[in-house]
Scaffold this motif. Structure first.
Motif, mmCIF file in Angstrom:
data_model
loop_
_atom_site.group_PDB
_atom_site.id
_atom_site.type_symbol
_atom_site.label_atom_id
_atom_site.label_comp_id
_atom_site.label_asym_id
_atom_site.label_seq_id
_atom_site.Cartn_x
_atom_site.Cartn_y
_atom_site.Cartn_z
ATOM 1 N N LEU A 109 30.682 52.543 36.673
ATOM 2 C CA LEU A 109 29.535 52.355 37.555
ATOM 3 C C LEU A 109 28.268 52.947 36.947
ATOM 4 C CD1 LEU A 109 28.721 51.476 40.444
ATOM 5 C CD2 LEU A 109 29.088 53.808 41.096
ATOM 6 N N LYS A 110 28.429 54.150 36.334
ATOM 7 C CA LYS A 110 27.239 54.799 35.768
ATOM 8 C C LYS A 110 26.669 53.998 34.601
ATOM 9 C CE LYS A 110 28.378 59.415 37.218
ATOM 10 N NZ LYS A 110 28.925 60.706 36.853
ATOM 11 N N ILE A 111 27.580 53.504 33.720
ATOM 12 C CA ILE A 111 27.099 52.733 32.563
ATOM 13 C C ILE A 111 26.466 51.422 33.027
ATOM 14 C CG2 ILE A 111 27.825 51.607 30.444
ATOM 15 C CD1 ILE A 111 29.991 53.776 30.254
ATOM 16 N N GLY A 112 27.102 50.796 34.030
ATOM 17 C CA GLY A 112 26.538 49.560 34.554
ATOM 18 C C GLY A 112 25.173 49.762 35.178
ATOM 19 N N ALA A 113 25.015 50.871 35.905
ATOM 20 C CA ALA A 113 23.717 51.161 36.513
ATOM 21 C C ALA A 113 22.672 51.411 35.436
ATOM 22 C CB ALA A 113 23.841 52.367 37.437
ATOM 23 N N MET B 101 22.614 50.065 32.543
ATOM 24 C CA MET B 101 22.218 48.797 31.928
ATOM 25 C C MET B 101 21.378 47.953 32.877
ATOM 26 S SD MET B 101 25.722 47.911 30.004
ATOM 27 C CE MET B 101 25.274 46.294 29.427
ATOM 28 N N LEU B 102 21.632 48.048 34.175
ATOM 29 C CA LEU B 102 20.884 47.221 35.119
ATOM 30 C C LEU B 102 19.485 47.752 35.411
ATOM 31 C CD1 LEU B 102 23.303 46.063 37.921
ATOM 32 C CD2 LEU B 102 21.809 44.662 36.556
ATOM 33 N N PHE B 103 19.313 49.084 35.296
ATOM 34 C CA PHE B 103 18.056 49.709 35.719
ATOM 35 C C PHE B 103 16.810 49.147 35.021
ATOM 36 C CE2 PHE B 103 15.175 53.445 35.263
ATOM 37 C CZ PHE B 103 14.750 53.474 36.567
ATOM 38 N N PRO B 104 16.812 49.026 33.647
ATOM 39 C CA PRO B 104 15.614 48.455 33.011
ATOM 40 C C PRO B 104 15.354 47.019 33.420
ATOM 41 C CG PRO B 104 17.052 49.429 31.383
ATOM 42 C CD PRO B 104 17.811 49.408 32.639
ATOM 43 N N LEU B 105 16.430 46.253 33.674
ATOM 44 C CA LEU B 105 16.230 44.857 34.069
ATOM 45 C C LEU B 105 15.558 44.775 35.437
ATOM 46 C CD1 LEU B 105 19.560 43.231 32.904
ATOM 47 C CD2 LEU B 105 17.325 43.128 31.848
ATOM 48 N N ILE B 106 15.977 45.659 36.351
ATOM 49 C CA ILE B 106 15.374 45.630 37.691
ATOM 50 C C ILE B 106 13.903 46.029 37.621
ATOM 51 C CG2 ILE B 106 15.482 46.638 39.984
ATOM 52 C CD1 ILE B 106 18.442 46.848 39.690
ATOM 53 N N ILE B 107 13.617 47.068 36.793
ATOM 54 C CA ILE B 107 12.218 47.502 36.641
ATOM 55 C C ILE B 107 11.383 46.359 36.045
ATOM 56 C CG2 ILE B 107 10.693 49.168 35.534
ATOM 57 C CD1 ILE B 107 12.341 50.455 37.579
ATOM 58 N N LEU B 108 11.963 45.673 35.058
ATOM 59 C CA LEU B 108 11.244 44.567 34.417
ATOM 60 C C LEU B 108 10.981 43.445 35.424
ATOM 61 C CD1 LEU B 108 10.322 43.941 31.531
ATOM 62 C CD2 LEU B 108 12.358 42.585 31.279
ATOM 63 N N PHE B 109 11.979 43.155 36.261
ATOM 64 C CA PHE B 109 11.815 42.103 37.272
ATOM 65 C C PHE B 109 10.721 42.470 38.275
ATOM 66 C CE2 PHE B 109 13.459 40.120 41.276
ATOM 67 C CZ PHE B 109 13.066 38.853 40.954
ATOM 68 N N GLY B 110 10.703 43.751 38.660
ATOM 69 C CA GLY B 110 9.652 44.190 39.573
ATOM 70 C C GLY B 110 8.277 44.066 38.961
ATOM 71 N N LEU B 111 8.162 44.454 37.683
ATOM 72 C CA LEU B 111 6.864 44.336 37.001
ATOM 73 C C LEU B 111 6.450 42.872 36.886
ATOM 74 C CD1 LEU B 111 7.101 47.020 34.216
ATOM 75 C CD2 LEU B 111 5.666 47.034 36.211
ATOM 76 N N TYR B 112 7.436 41.993 36.626
ATOM 77 C CA TYR B 112 7.150 40.555 36.556
ATOM 78 C C TYR B 112 6.603 40.052 37.883
ATOM 79 C CZ TYR B 112 8.164 35.598 36.704
ATOM 80 O OH TYR B 112 8.068 34.257 36.884
ATOM 81 N N ILE B 113 7.251 40.493 38.983
ATOM 82 C CA ILE B 113 6.779 40.030 40.295
ATOM 83 C C ILE B 113 5.369 40.531 40.571
ATOM 84 C CG2 ILE B 113 7.179 40.296 42.770
ATOM 85 C CD1 ILE B 113 10.061 40.103 42.321
ATOM 86 N N ILE B 114 5.088 41.794 40.161
ATOM 87 C CA ILE B 114 3.747 42.338 40.404
ATOM 88 C C ILE B 114 2.707 41.573 39.595
ATOM 89 C CG2 ILE B 114 2.283 44.350 40.084
ATOM 90 C CD1 ILE B 114 4.636 46.089 40.647
#
Lengths: 82, 128, 235
Positions: free
Chosen positions: C104-108, C110-123
């Motif tokens: 779970l920790k490794i998966g989180a 790996m997912l964290f930068p993608l979520i931040i990138l998606f948020g920046l894209y939406i902004i």
């Protein structure tokens, strides 16, 4: 078709609201409330308001669900009497 | 027969009655329930019904979102009103902030007194 | 007179009044026609020439009614401030969901930068597609929420950093408004080149305002989530 779809989703939302208000278990209420947010997000998409739908999907399911659940974890059995 | 379901007046009727029922359920829950947590949850439902009514009444069948794409190339032709959507957009964000503030009050009240029953809230008045 | 009987008469009268009012209100609501096509069609007609933003909702939120957004952000800040004053929180807390899972920790992670990138894209694409500062900010905060839930005490927000981001973006938001007041005629006036509709560099001052709003909202909602996750136990 949009009239019937909106009718069905509204009926589902009203049933969910009745369950949320009349349920005796607060955790069930919170989970159903997240489903309520998801249903209203679908309705916003049908009303051609994608901006509002995006906001409601993120806030109504994610943030408010977490805030409500973490508050519920703090309340012991004595505070859960409905 | 099925065609009349897709007209704007039918849709507005469904939205009005549905949002009114949701508002009534939320207010009844807020008035009749004893638990503070449940009261705030019911008020959130009443709030959500207001959002649905506000957006839905400004929608007419066949209108597009107010965004220019490759399909919709011009502003103002067959588009819904953008002003209610902008208002509701800000209102949803305010709603979560106010819900979180009220839940912090719930946690603090439970920590101080150990119950959430509003009938037993008599810290400021006399013992009843 | 029997007091029980009095209460019953009162109840009947009140319920009759409530039902009459309900029927009247439903009648009024069903015959109500919303005032569509007054302000909204006016704004839609001038939207292309004044802002060149493809999303009309974005231009209403940031440009035509920027002052409302300023008030909204102020309310958000004040309520987070109140929560921070009221809630007692801990630096280290026991794992509330009682798991310790390496996958779970490794998966989180790996997912964290993608979520931040998606948020920046939406902004950043708020003036071209559905989305904007509020939505993207909350998406970024949900990325932080994933990290809080997956790695309980190993992940901490840098509170100096969030306060700095919040203060700077709020100041930048007001500064853009004052610059608009000084350089052109109105608060939140447009002082940048407009560009062409549908390109990333378009919309004048709108992407700048939404970037500030997105940074402020993401810092505030992440702080809120951290307050609630690290809340001091009552029991």
């Amino acid at each position: 078709m949009i009239g019937l779809i909106v009718l069905c989703i509204f009926a589902m939302l009203i049933l969910l609201a009745i369950f949320i208000v009349s349920n005796n278990d607060l955790a069930h209420s919170v989970i159903l409330f997240m489903g309520f947010g998801l249903g209203s997000a679908v309705l916003f998409v049908l009303f051609s308001a994608p901006d509002v739908a995006l906001t409601e999907a993120v806030i109504g399911v994610g943030t408010s669900g977490v805030v409500l659940l973490v508050t519920l974890l703090q309340i012991s059995k004595k505070g859960r009497n409905v | 027969m099925l065609d009349s379901f897709n007209q704007t007046p039918f849709l507005h009727g469904v939205i009005t009655i549905g949002a009114f029922l949701l508002l009534a359920i939320g207010l009844i829950g807020a008035m009749s329930k004893k638990n503070l947590f449940k009261i705030f949850l019911s008020l959130s439902i009443a709030e959500a019904s207001l959002f649905l009514y506000f957006i839905g009444m400004h929608f007419e069948v066949g209108k597009d979102a107010p965004i220019v794409t490759q399909k919709v190339t011009e502003f103002g032709v067959n588009m819904v009103d953008p002003v209610p959507q902008a208002m509701i957009l800000t209102t949803i964000v305010i709603a979560i902030a106010v819900l979180a503030l009220s839940l912090s009050f719930v946690v603090n009240y439970f920590k101080l007194t150990g119950n959430l029953d509003i009938d037993k809230m008599n810290e400021l008045g006399e013992e009843s | 007179m029997n007091p029980k009987r009095e209460i019953r008469v009162q109840t009947i009268v009140v319920s009759l009044l409530v039902s009459i009012m309900t029927i009247l209100l439903l009648g009024i609501l069903l015959s109500f026609q919303p005032l569509s096509g007054s302000l909204g069609s006016e704004l839609l007609a001038i939207n292309q020439t004044t802002t060149q933003s493809a999303n009309a909702v974005t231009s209403v939120v940031t440009y035509f009614r920027g002052l409302d957004t300023l008030g909204e952000v102020t309310i958000l800040f004040l309520s987070i401030f109140g929560i921070g004053l009221g809630i007692e929180r801990l630096q280290e807390k026991e794992n509330i969901f009682s798991y310790d899972n390496a996958l779970l920790k490794i998966g989180a992670d790996m997912l964290f930068p993608l979520i931040i990138l998606f948020g920046l894209y939406i902004i950043i694409h708020g003036h071209l597609s559905p989305g904007g500062g509020f939505q993207g900010g909350v998406v970024i905060a949900s990325g932080f929420l994933l990290m809080f839930l997956a790695k309980n005490n190993e992940f901490k927000l840098n509170h100096k950093m969030t306060t700095l981001v919040e203060a700077l973006s709020g100041a930048g938001f007001v500064l853009v408004g004052i610059l608009g007041l000084l350089l052109v005629d109105r608060f939140f006036g447009n002082f940048l080149p407009l560009g062409t509709l549908g390109k990333l560099w378009s919309g004048g001052v709108i992407p700048l305002i939404y970037i500030f709003v997105g940074l402020k909202v993401s810092a505030e909602i992440s702080t809120l989530v951290e307050y609630f996750i690290r809340i001091k136990d009552v029991r």
